[in-house]
Scaffold this motif. Structure first.
Motif, short mmCIF file in Angstrom:
data_model
loop_
_atom_site.label_atom_id
_atom_site.label_comp_id
_atom_site.label_asym_id
_atom_site.label_seq_id
_atom_site.Cartn_x
_atom_site.Cartn_y
_atom_site.Cartn_z
N GLY A 19 0.79 -1.23 0.00
CA GLY A 19 0.00 0.00 0.00
C GLY A 19 0.82 1.27 0.00
O GLY A 19 0.27 2.37 -0.06
N SER A 20 2.15 1.16 0.07
CA SER A 20 2.96 2.37 0.11
C SER A 20 3.37 2.84 -1.28
O SER A 20 3.98 3.88 -1.44
CB SER A 20 4.22 2.12 0.96
OG SER A 20 5.09 1.22 0.30
N ARG A 21 3.02 2.07 -2.30
CA ARG A 21 3.46 2.35 -3.66
C ARG A 21 2.63 3.47 -4.29
O ARG A 21 1.40 3.49 -4.16
CB ARG A 21 3.33 1.06 -4.47
CG ARG A 21 3.90 1.07 -5.84
CD ARG A 21 4.16 -0.38 -6.28
NE ARG A 21 3.03 -1.27 -6.06
CZ ARG A 21 2.05 -1.43 -6.95
NH1 ARG A 21 2.07 -0.80 -8.10
NH2 ARG A 21 1.06 -2.26 -6.68
N PHE A 22 3.29 4.41 -4.97
CA PHE A 22 2.57 5.47 -5.69
C PHE A 22 3.45 6.03 -6.80
O PHE A 22 4.67 5.87 -6.77
CB PHE A 22 2.13 6.58 -4.73
CG PHE A 22 3.28 7.37 -4.17
CD1 PHE A 22 4.02 6.89 -3.10
CD2 PHE A 22 3.64 8.60 -4.72
CE1 PHE A 22 5.08 7.60 -2.58
CE2 PHE A 22 4.71 9.33 -4.20
CZ PHE A 22 5.43 8.83 -3.13
N THR A 23 2.81 6.67 -7.79
CA THR A 23 3.56 7.28 -8.89
C THR A 23 4.02 8.67 -8.47
O THR A 23 3.19 9.53 -8.18
CB THR A 23 2.67 7.37 -10.14
OG1 THR A 23 2.22 6.05 -10.46
CG2 THR A 23 3.46 7.93 -11.32
N TYR A 24 5.33 8.87 -8.39
CA TYR A 24 5.83 10.17 -7.95
C TYR A 24 6.16 11.08 -9.12
O TYR A 24 6.26 12.29 -8.96
CB TYR A 24 7.06 10.01 -7.04
CG TYR A 24 8.27 9.40 -7.72
CD1 TYR A 24 8.43 8.02 -7.80
CD2 TYR A 24 9.25 10.20 -8.28
CE1 TYR A 24 9.53 7.46 -8.42
CE2 TYR A 24 10.36 9.64 -8.91
CZ TYR A 24 10.49 8.28 -8.98
OH TYR A 24 11.57 7.72 -9.60
N ALA A 25 6.34 10.51 -10.30
CA ALA A 25 6.64 11.34 -11.47
C ALA A 25 6.31 10.57 -12.73
O ALA A 25 6.34 9.34 -12.75
CB ALA A 25 8.12 11.72 -11.48
N GLN A 77 6.81 6.51 -13.07
CA GLN A 77 7.86 6.13 -12.12
C GLN A 77 7.26 6.00 -10.72
O GLN A 77 6.73 6.96 -10.18
CB GLN A 77 8.97 7.20 -12.13
CG GLN A 77 9.52 7.43 -13.53
CD GLN A 77 10.85 8.14 -13.56
OE1 GLN A 77 11.35 8.44 -14.62
NE2 GLN A 77 11.45 8.41 -12.41
N ASP A 78 7.36 4.77 -10.18
CA ASP A 78 6.76 4.51 -8.88
C ASP A 78 7.79 4.49 -7.76
O ASP A 78 8.93 4.06 -7.95
CB ASP A 78 6.01 3.17 -8.91
CG ASP A 78 4.61 3.32 -9.47
OD1 ASP A 78 4.30 4.43 -9.98
OD2 ASP A 78 3.83 2.35 -9.39
N ALA A 79 7.35 4.96 -6.60
CA ALA A 79 8.18 4.88 -5.39
C ALA A 79 7.52 3.91 -4.42
O ALA A 79 6.30 3.72 -4.46
CB ALA A 79 8.30 6.25 -4.75
N VAL A 80 8.32 3.31 -3.58
CA VAL A 80 7.78 2.37 -2.60
C VAL A 80 8.61 2.42 -1.33
O VAL A 80 9.84 2.65 -1.38
CB VAL A 80 7.73 0.94 -3.21
CG1 VAL A 80 9.09 0.29 -3.22
CG2 VAL A 80 6.72 0.07 -2.50
#
Lengths: 253, 227
Positions: free
Chosen positions: A98-104, A216-219
């Protein structure tokens, strides 16, 4: 958590509070895809200014960083250049669900280090005197895959094939063009901009409908789940302020 | 073995680059070693240091400078362009040039050691028998230094096969032209194709063991065969 890590936190806390008077400052190790090198430095500075937390940045290609994380590299968060690697880490239990999201969302450009070489419609790709065309390895770099999609969409894949040279990463593709060894190259918009303007040479931005968005995803990694610096960085990345900042570096927020 | 066609292509290309590099190194490395062994010039030590530099420099440094020097703005690049050869990065020739520089000490050092170990005596004897300098070199020096020559050739070949940084920097990763085995393995790892990487890496592992074993057999009298 080990005693040494407690000691390190304590020490970094002491150091940071001595500098910025924030008593709760922590430090995080983060792995970042190379195309995001410039903006992450600005974001890290902002994080330090507003919270006192510090982050240590390790740059690399997404594939390499993924392999290192899988093999126990001590990173607290991962800013990838694609969506697959963070998703895999989540499925493999190495990232916090659940911490994954698109930052750019990255943008592709065709760039030459020579001014007036690349025209505003990309017709340079059809010129008979076109030299080598650099791009990043499409198997490992999303910008390389996007470059292939653009060449396909323009119907130029076959004619350009003998001119192509492949960089190991988008950074190497940039080096090939910068050093003049390649005439033009597909690189990231973020690499050729400085303060929102073209640093030098000439460029063409292929229309966004020619390639799939480079998300681009961050986690947050399991190791960083209780690290206040890593948690704060993830939160900061989502903030409107930082999203505007990222936009100035040539990304779509 | 389960190697892919592109793996086999990379292996073929690697063997070509390594073979050509070894031949060129025999042609320039042996006279160079001879000069280093005999010369009293003040340039002997600086040249000796230059020859040994690839041993201590990271291949990324060599690769980076080659890319810049051989590029259109570099002086080597200007020179090759003036000769009508174009620029060398991203070409087979460019890879060979890079490999020759990168593997130079692996040829020169063993040959130089053998020449120094030989001493002056055989040459003096040959000279009293009125052998010309060329005669002495071909019929006295080369046969006496044969173990060093063989070691140098094998080490140059093997070292070129194992080359990575230079190929990555100046190669441009073109299948069949510049994509050597080491880069192919790197690509497999980056693409998370670990089983492909394993197979090709195992081939390299076996190859290097066989090479080093051959060196041990060839020089049984020398305990430090790879020195």
């Amino acid at each position: 958590m080990s005693l040494t890590r407690h000691c390190l936190y304590f020490l970094s806390g002491v150091l940071a509070s001595a500098v910025s008077s924030h008593a709760t400052a922590a430090q995080a190790q983060i792995a970042v895809a190379a195309n995001f090198a410039q903006p992450i430095k600005a974001v890290a500075e902002l994080l330090n200014k507003t919270t006192g937390h510090t982050v240590q940045i390790t740059l690399g290609s997404t594939g390499k960083l993924y392999a290192q994380i899988k093999n126990g590299a001590p990173f607290d968060a991962f800013l990838a250049a694609n969506t697959e690697a963070p998703e895999r880490l989540e499925n493999e239990g190495l990232a916090l669900p659940g911490s994954r999201f698109t930052y750019a969302t990255g943008k592709l450009v065709l760039w030459s280090s020579r001014p007036d070489r690349v025209d505003p419609s990309g017709a340079v790709l059809k010129r008979p005197d076109l030299g080598k065309v650099a791009y990043a390895n499409p198997k490992t770099a999303p910008y390389g895959a996007a470059a292939l999609q653009v060449m396909d969409a323009l119907g130029l894949s076959a004619t350009l094939a003998p001119s192509l040279v492949m960089g190991e990463s988008i950074g190497q593709a940039y080096t090939f063009v910068y050093s003049g060894n390649a005439d033009v190259g597909f690189v990231a918009l973020s690499q050729v901009l400085e303060g929102g303007r073209l640093k030098g040479g000439s460029m063409w931005q292929p229309p966004q409908n020619l390639y799939a968005p480079i998300k681009q995803d961050a986690v947050l990694l399991q190791r960083g789940s209780d690290n206040p610096a890593a948690v704060a960085l993830m939160k900061l990345l989502k903030s409107p302020e930082v999203q505007t900042l990222i936009g100035a570096y040539g990304y779509e927020p | 073995m389960g190697l892919t066609p592109s793996d086999l292509q990379a292996i073929g290309l690697t063997l070509q680059v390594a073979a050509l590099t070894t031949l060129i190194l025999l042609a320039i490395g042996v006279p160079l070693a001879w000069w280093l062994a005999r010369s009293r010039s003040i340039w002997r030590k600086p040249v000796g240091a230059l020859v040994a530099m690839p041993l201590v420099l990271p291949p990324s440094v060599i690769g980076f400078y080659l890319l810049v020097l051989m590029g259109p703005q570099g002086w080597v690049g200007q020179w090759t362009q003036a000769l009508g050869l174009g620029v060398l990065p991203f070409t087979f020739a460019g890879l060979v040039v890079g490999s020759v520089i990168y593997s130079l000490p692996f040829m020169v050092q063993p040959v130089l050691n053998a020449m120094q170990a030989m001493g002056n005596r055989p040459l003096e004897v040959a000279a009293t028998l009125r052998a010309s300098p060329l005669d002495r070199f071909v019929h006295v020096v080369l046969p006496l230094c044969k173990p060093g020559l063989i070691t140098g050739a094998i080490m140059s070949f093997a070292h070129t096969v194992g080359e990575f940084g230079v190929v990555l920097m100046v190669g441009g990763n073109i299948p069949g032209v510049t994509r050597m085995v080491s880069v192919q393995i790197y690509d497999h790892v980056e693409a998370l194709e670990y089983s492909d990487a394993h197979r090709l890496a195992a081939v390299m592992l076996g190859f290097s063991f066989v090479v080093l074993l051959a060196l041990q057999w060839m020089n049984p009298q020398r305990r430090r065969a790879t020195a």
